[in-house]
Design a protein around this motif. Structure first.
Motif, PDB file in Angstrom:
ATOM      1  N   ALA A  22       0.836  -1.206   0.000  1.00 18.24           N
ATOM      2  CA  ALA A  22       0.000   0.000   0.000  1.00 18.24           C
ATOM      3  C   ALA A  22       0.866   1.250   0.000  1.00 18.24           C
ATOM      4  CB  ALA A  22      -0.929  -0.005   1.211  1.00 18.24           C
ATOM      5  N   ASN A  23       0.563   2.140  -0.923  1.00 21.04           N
ATOM      6  CA  ASN A  23       1.274   3.432  -1.033  1.00 21.04           C
ATOM      7  C   ASN A  23       2.783   3.231  -0.951  1.00 21.04           C
ATOM      8  OD1 ASN A  23      -1.299   4.127   1.148  1.00 21.04           O
ATOM      9  ND2 ASN A  23      -1.307   4.940  -0.938  1.00 21.04           N
ATOM     10  N   LEU A  56      -1.134  -3.031  -4.200  1.00 17.94           N
ATOM     11  CA  LEU A  56      -1.359  -4.361  -4.769  1.00 17.94           C
ATOM     12  C   LEU A  56      -1.563  -5.366  -3.641  1.00 17.94           C
ATOM     13  CD1 LEU A  56      -1.176  -6.200  -7.370  1.00 17.94           C
ATOM     14  CD2 LEU A  56       1.251  -6.468  -6.834  1.00 17.94           C
ATOM     15  N   LYS A  57      -2.567  -6.212  -3.806  1.00 19.40           N
ATOM     16  CA  LYS A  57      -2.754  -7.311  -2.856  1.00 19.40           C
ATOM     17  C   LYS A  57      -2.414  -8.607  -3.580  1.00 19.40           C
ATOM     18  CE  LYS A  57      -6.557  -5.144  -0.295  1.00 19.40           C
ATOM     19  NZ  LYS A  57      -5.778  -4.623   0.817  1.00 19.40           N
ATOM     20  N   ILE A  58      -1.425  -9.321  -3.053  1.00 17.98           N
ATOM     21  CA  ILE A  58      -1.036 -10.591  -3.679  1.00 17.98           C
ATOM     22  C   ILE A  58      -1.753 -11.711  -2.942  1.00 17.98           C
ATOM     23  CG2 ILE A  58       0.903 -12.165  -4.093  1.00 17.98           C
ATOM     24  CD1 ILE A  58       2.620  -9.650  -4.510  1.00 17.98           C
ATOM     25  N   ILE A  65       2.390   0.289 -11.390  1.00 13.73           N
ATOM     26  CA  ILE A  65       1.564  -0.838 -11.837  1.00 13.73           C
ATOM     27  C   ILE A  65       0.455  -0.243 -12.696  1.00 13.73           C
ATOM     28  CG2 ILE A  65       0.012  -2.692 -11.147  1.00 13.73           C
ATOM     29  CD1 ILE A  65       1.720  -3.052  -8.641  1.00 13.73           C
ATOM     30  N   VAL A  66       0.491  -0.579 -13.979  1.00 16.93           N
ATOM     31  CA  VAL A  66      -0.495  -0.034 -14.919  1.00 16.93           C
ATOM     32  C   VAL A  66      -1.807  -0.796 -14.785  1.00 16.93           C
ATOM     33  CG1 VAL A  66      -1.002   0.261 -17.384  1.00 16.93           C
ATOM     34  CG2 VAL A  66       1.304   0.688 -16.517  1.00 16.93           C
ATOM     35  N   GLU A  67      -1.684  -2.113 -14.628  1.00 15.42           N
ATOM     36  CA  GLU A  67      -2.896  -2.936 -14.595  1.00 15.42           C
ATOM     37  C   GLU A  67      -2.616  -4.226 -13.846  1.00 15.42           C
ATOM     38  OE1 GLU A  67      -4.715  -3.183 -18.415  1.00 15.42           O
ATOM     39  OE2 GLU A  67      -6.181  -4.665 -17.780  1.00 15.42           O
ATOM     40  N   GLU A  68      -3.609  -4.683 -13.108  1.00 21.01           N
ATOM     41  CA  GLU A  68      -3.454  -5.950 -12.380  1.00 21.01           C
ATOM     42  C   GLU A  68      -4.796  -6.657 -12.403  1.00 21.01           C
ATOM     43  OE1 GLU A  68      -4.006  -8.623  -9.088  1.00 21.01           O
ATOM     44  OE2 GLU A  68      -4.970  -6.667  -9.156  1.00 21.01           O
ATOM     45  N   GLY A  69      -4.788  -7.955 -12.579  1.00 21.88           N
ATOM     46  CA  GLY A  69      -6.054  -8.669 -12.568  1.00 21.88           C
ATOM     47  C   GLY A  69      -5.847 -10.142 -12.856  1.00 21.88           C
ATOM     48  N   ALA A  70      -6.947 -10.850 -13.070  1.00 20.73           N
ATOM     49  CA  ALA A  70      -6.862 -12.262 -13.445  1.00 20.73           C
ATOM     50  C   ALA A  70      -6.052 -12.354 -14.738  1.00 20.73           C
ATOM     51  CB  ALA A  70      -8.253 -12.829 -13.638  1.00 20.73           C
ATOM     52  N   THR A  71      -5.148 -13.325 -14.802  1.00 21.74           N
ATOM     53  CA  THR A  71      -4.241 -13.424 -15.956  1.00 21.74           C
ATOM     54  C   THR A  71      -5.003 -13.463 -17.277  1.00 21.74           C
ATOM     55  OG1 THR A  71      -2.515 -14.434 -14.650  1.00 21.74           O
ATOM     56  CG2 THR A  71      -2.504 -14.943 -17.009  1.00 21.74           C
ATOM     57  N   GLU A  72      -6.077 -14.224 -17.301  1.00 22.18           N
ATOM     58  CA  GLU A  72      -6.832 -14.344 -18.543  1.00 22.18           C
ATOM     59  C   GLU A  72      -7.346 -12.973 -19.004  1.00 22.18           C
ATOM     60  OE1 GLU A  72     -10.053 -17.125 -18.247  1.00 22.18           O
ATOM     61  OE2 GLU A  72     -10.557 -16.808 -20.359  1.00 22.18           O
TER      62      GLU A  72
END
Ligand SMILES: Nc1ncnc2c1ncn2[C@@H]1O[C@H](COP(=O)(O)OP(=O)(O)OP(=O)(O)O)[C@@H](O)[C@H]1O
Ligand SMILES: [Mg+2]
Length: 286
Positions: free
Chosen positions: A43-44, A60-62, A259-266
């Motif tokens: 965070a931040n 980001l939450k991993i 981080i430009v984008e994060e999400g489900a790999t698909e």
């Protein structure tokens, strides 16, 4: 010194350890609790080398027990973030960071963090395999001897379990006393994975683990990631888009320290939200 959870107990989700280290990764997860589902909560977060800012305000939450891929062009900060996750940047005097980077419920950027214990909890595998100039057995046993009070038979059981998990046992079981430096590159990388998982980490960080390997060895490591994915939280940095798509549940795309984008790999690969992501995953740049 803690007592080690033996592999057979691990498999049953029980722990002999005084700590909750292995229970944490095998406990039934309450899906209502987001913090229980998150292995690393960033965070931040900002990271610097001297006055140069390498990472900017990351959030980001991993998720626990999933594979997260970090992708992005060279120099965008993937390794920097990975190294902060187990404080490897401590050896770089000019490196510092601000914000919050939580593993479990503790902010590991805190001065009070026990870094040795953190690295047991958060293992790392590097781009270039780095076995110690010791025997195959002693490489895998190294961390367990350092961290745990462990009998000879437990140690043997642990080494065998780790080498089997790393898909190397059959190739080395008759030469455990031989030098690890006599193994091929792909075998050395699997040995390093065995060494990393032998201390019972909850999280495994892998920085381009296949970049120096041939296609057959790469396939073996990918199979291994697939096999380990439900037992460990894995974060893998890769420049190989096919590998990210094959191996990971989630993908974070980095560009110029953000981080430009994060999400489900698909989703990231087939329906990216941002043009920059689409350009990168389709090979238009990077
Ligand atoms: N020890 C260091 N001292 C100074 N600057 C550094 C150091 N390590 C990395 N950097 C800088 O920080 C930025 C991010 O580097 P990092 O190694 O995290 O990138 P990366 O995304 O892993 O790249 P690659 O894909 O090439 O491995 C780069 O501009 C790099 O030059
Ligand atoms: Mg890197």
């Amino acid at each position: 010194m803690q007592k080690l959870a033996t592999p057979s107990n691990r498999a049953q989700g029980r722990s002999l350890s005084k700590s909750t280290k292995y229970q944490a990764s095998t406990a039934t997860i309450d899906s209502s609790s987001e913090s229980m589902m998150t292995a690393i909560d960033i965070a931040n977060f900002n990271a610097f080398y001297g006055t140069f800012q390498a990472l900017h305000d990351l959030n980001l939450k991993i998720p626990r027990q999933q594979v997260t891929a970090f992708i992005g062009p060279s120099g965008c900060g993937k390794s920097t973030l990975l190294k902060w996750c187990n404080r490897m940047n401590d050896i770089v005097p000019i490196a510092h960071a601000t914000g919050s980077l939580k593993v479990g419920d503790r902010n590991i950027l805190s001065r009070n963090t026990d870094v040795v214990d953190l690295r047991r909890q958060v293992g790392m595998v590097f781009q270039k395999a780095n076995p110690f100039p010791k025997s195959i057995f002693d490489n895998v046993a190294y961390g367990a001897r350092l961290h745990y009070k462990i009998s000879r038979s437990e140690l043997y059981e642990l080494v065998e379990w780790s080498l089997k998990k790393a898909a190397l046992w059959d190739e080395v079981k008759d030469r455990l006393k031989s030098s690890a430096l006599g193994l091929s590159g792909g075998q050395q990388q699997r040995l390093c994975i065995a060494r990393a998982i032998a201390t019972g980490p909850e999280i495994l960080l892998m920085d381009e683990p296949c970049s120096a390997l041939d296609p057959a060895s790469t396939a073996r490591i990918e199979d291994l990631i697939f096999e380990l994915r439900r037992q460990f939280t894995i974060v893998i940095v890769t420049h190989n888009m096919q590998q990210a798509a094959r191996c990971s549940d989630r993908t974070a795309f980095f560009f110029e320290g953000k981080i430009v984008e994060e999400g489900a790999t698909e989703d990231v690969f087939t329906r990216p939200q941002k043009q920059q992501t689409e350009d990168y995953v389709t090979g238009k740049f990077g």
